[in-house]
Design an enzyme around this catalytic site. Structure first.
Site, PDB file in Angstrom:
ATOM      1  CB  ILE A  11     -14.654   8.805  -1.546  1.00 34.47           C
ATOM      2  CG1 ILE A  11     -14.228   7.352  -1.811  1.00 34.47           C
ATOM      3  CG2 ILE A  11     -15.010   9.534  -2.831  1.00 34.47           C
ATOM      4  CD1 ILE A  11     -15.362   6.444  -2.262  1.00 34.47           C
ATOM      5  N   PRO A  16      -1.516   9.668  -7.749  1.00 33.37           N
ATOM      6  CG  PRO A  16       0.244  10.762  -6.659  1.00 33.37           C
ATOM      7  CD  PRO A  16      -0.868   9.792  -6.425  1.00 33.37           C
ATOM      8  CD  GLU A  64     -17.892   9.457  -8.146  1.00 35.66           C
ATOM      9  OE1 GLU A  64     -16.932  10.237  -8.336  1.00 35.66           O
ATOM     10  OE2 GLU A  64     -17.761   8.335  -7.611  1.00 35.66           O
TER      11      GLU A  64
END
Length: 370
Positions: A112, A117, A233
């Site tokens: 995923i 950045p 998660e």
């Protein structure tokens, strides 16, 4: 029975090769395939798509046993319990038929792509875009720190389908990109302080044509899907952190029993015994809390605040344990041949990914209506 079978498999297929994988900087696809062959990938998936239709307790066992081998296997946990659940929950039946069976066998490895950045925890600030042109979305942008970035065949990409949305998070969608799509390339494989065998990479998108049928769920609803699934998660991270702490303590107890100073093992020293007792206590408290939350998660309860507590506390605890255990190994703890050195390198990132611990505390504070 499931844990016993998994441990037997890992003793044969993973533990003897793990140090070589660390040096190679990647887990071989052949190991992924063997995991699939033995039913250790995505066990929660429905039987009609090739899974075992189990609950999250089986996933907990998998997360724990993989972590006992090494943190570099975290990419398998990401595939099992972070990425594939998006496909299972939000995919159409046609999408599930197309993707899930191959995820279960490891013919397809997933990732995923959230982080960019210039955008990490602030997902609403992502810059990757997807414009609709006829039957396709045209995707542009770049992602970084992507777990399974090299191996991944199927990537859920978080992108802006409505950059003008106000507030910005209402313009986010999830698109599923496949390896062979033109304009989808890998950047460099990233060199990390720890987790050397886990492949992490940059992903680049240059006018990638993605069929509109690869939209996951509804357009512009991606942020809400992410918020829903990030709970699990963070669970994965908390379970891994407690297990890593247990492994480090076990290594240290074994070392202190064997290491002698002044005619007896250092485990006989009261100061060492007290430090080991303190660590054992912290780990037990953490595991008790996490296991209680696993039970509630399986029941379908919404425990966003509690999971955030578990994620930040267990990862900070595991970092403390790593420092203590390295210290008790003395100079040998700084040597690569000792496992504690690898564990010490691997653990710090757990307080950063899946939402930094500062973000966890922000979530908890919001639940307190502060």
């Amino acid at each position: 029975m499931f844990r016993t079978s998994l441990r037997k498999f890992l003793r044969k297929e993973a533990i003897p090769y793990y140090n070589a994988w660390e040096q190679d900087g990647i887990i071989p696809r052949s190991f992924w395939r063997k995991m699939g062959e033995h039913g250790f990938l995505c066990p929660f998936v429905e039987e009609k798509y090739g899974g075992l239709n189990t609950d999250f307790i089986y996933s907990t066992v998998l997360i724990e046993e993989l972590e006992r081998v090494g943190a570099g296997l975290t990419g398998i946990g990401l595939h099992n319990d972070i990425v594939v659940p998006y496909l299972s929950s939000y995919g159409t039946d046609e999408q599930k038929q197309m993707w899930l069976p191959k995820c279960v066998t490891a013919e397809t490895i997933t990732a995923i792509a959230m982080t960019e950045p210039s955008a990490g925890s602030d997902l609403a600030n992502i810059k990757a875009t997807a414009y609709r042109e006829g039957d396709y979305y045209i995707v542009n942008g770049e992602k970084t720190f992507i777990t399974n970035g090299i191996h991944s065949d199927l990537v859920i990409v978080v992108c802006k389908t409505n950059p003008q949305a106000n507030p910005p998070h209402k313009g986010i969608s999830l698109l599923v990109l496949e390896r062979e799509m033109k304009g989808f390339t890998r950047g460099k494989k990233l060199q990390k302080i720890g987790m050397h065998s886990q492949d992490t990479a940059e992903l680049l998108f240059d006018n990638v044509k993605v069929p509109h049928t690869h939209l996951l769920g509804q357009e512009n609803m991606g942020f809400y899907y992410l918020m829903d699934k990030l709970q699990q998660e963070r669970f994965v991270v908390a379970i891994s952190a407690v297990t890593a702490a247990q492994s480090m303590l076990e290594l240290t107890m074994k070392y202190t029993r064997e290491r002698e100073v002044f005619g007896s093992s250092i485990s006989k020293l009261q100061t060492v015994q007290f430090r080991l007792a303190e660590m054992h206590t912290e780990i037990t408290i953490g595991q008790t809390f996490v296991y209680e939350l696993v039970k509630r998660h399986v029941k379908g309860e919404r425990i966003v605040s509690e999971v955030s507590m578990a994620k930040w506390w267990t990862t900070e605890m595991a970092k403390r344990i790593a420092t203590e255990c390295l210290q008790l190994h003395g100079g040998y703890g700084y040597m690569e041949e000792y496992e504690i050195a690898r564990r010490y390198r691997d653990i710090p990132v757990t307080s950063i990914y899946a939402g930094s611990n500062e973000i966890m505390k922000t979530i908890i504070a919001k639940q307190l209506s502060l």
